[in-house]
Scaffold this active site. Structure first.
Site, mmCIF file in Angstrom:
data_model
loop_
_atom_site.group_PDB
_atom_site.id
_atom_site.type_symbol
_atom_site.label_atom_id
_atom_site.label_comp_id
_atom_site.label_asym_id
_atom_site.label_seq_id
_atom_site.Cartn_x
_atom_site.Cartn_y
_atom_site.Cartn_z
ATOM 1 N N CYS A 19 0.835 -1.192 0.000
ATOM 2 C CA CYS A 19 0.000 0.000 0.000
ATOM 3 C C CYS A 19 0.880 1.256 0.000
ATOM 4 O O CYS A 19 1.846 1.300 0.764
ATOM 5 C CB CYS A 19 -0.884 -0.026 1.249
ATOM 6 N N PRO A 20 0.615 2.205 -0.873
ATOM 7 C CA PRO A 20 -0.556 2.373 -1.729
ATOM 8 C C PRO A 20 -0.346 1.906 -3.176
ATOM 9 O O PRO A 20 -1.197 2.163 -4.023
ATOM 10 C CB PRO A 20 -0.781 3.883 -1.697
#
Length: 81
Positions: A19-20
């Site tokens: 993430c992201p």
């Protein structure tokens, strides 16, 4: 029963990304797709179990199927617009 994951229009392998990055890659890929096309996302980041459905809801795309019981996770979305 038909396997929804067997014939997507596009495939994105986001394994090893955290993430992201997976959602950023999904957004970039979907942007280049035609309305109605499908994208199979393969990922192993636990955050995708929240982020991919959230992305689909926020961007108003259809999350057709997901498999998150074991790695790698698989998601199938359809571009709505």
């Amino acid at each position: 029963m038909t396997d929804l994951f067997s014939s997507p229009d596009h495939t994105l392998d986001a394994q090893g990304l955290r993430c992201p990055e997976p959602v950023m890659m999904v957004r970039k890929t979907v942007r280049n797709m035609q309305t109605g096309e499908t994208l199979l996302i393969i990922a192993d980041d636990p955050a995708t179990t929240r982020d991919i459905p959230g992305f689909c809801t926020f961007m108003e795309h259809e999350l057709m199927a997901k498999e998150t019981d074991s790695l790698p996770y698989r998601y199938l979305l359809r571009k709505k617009h």
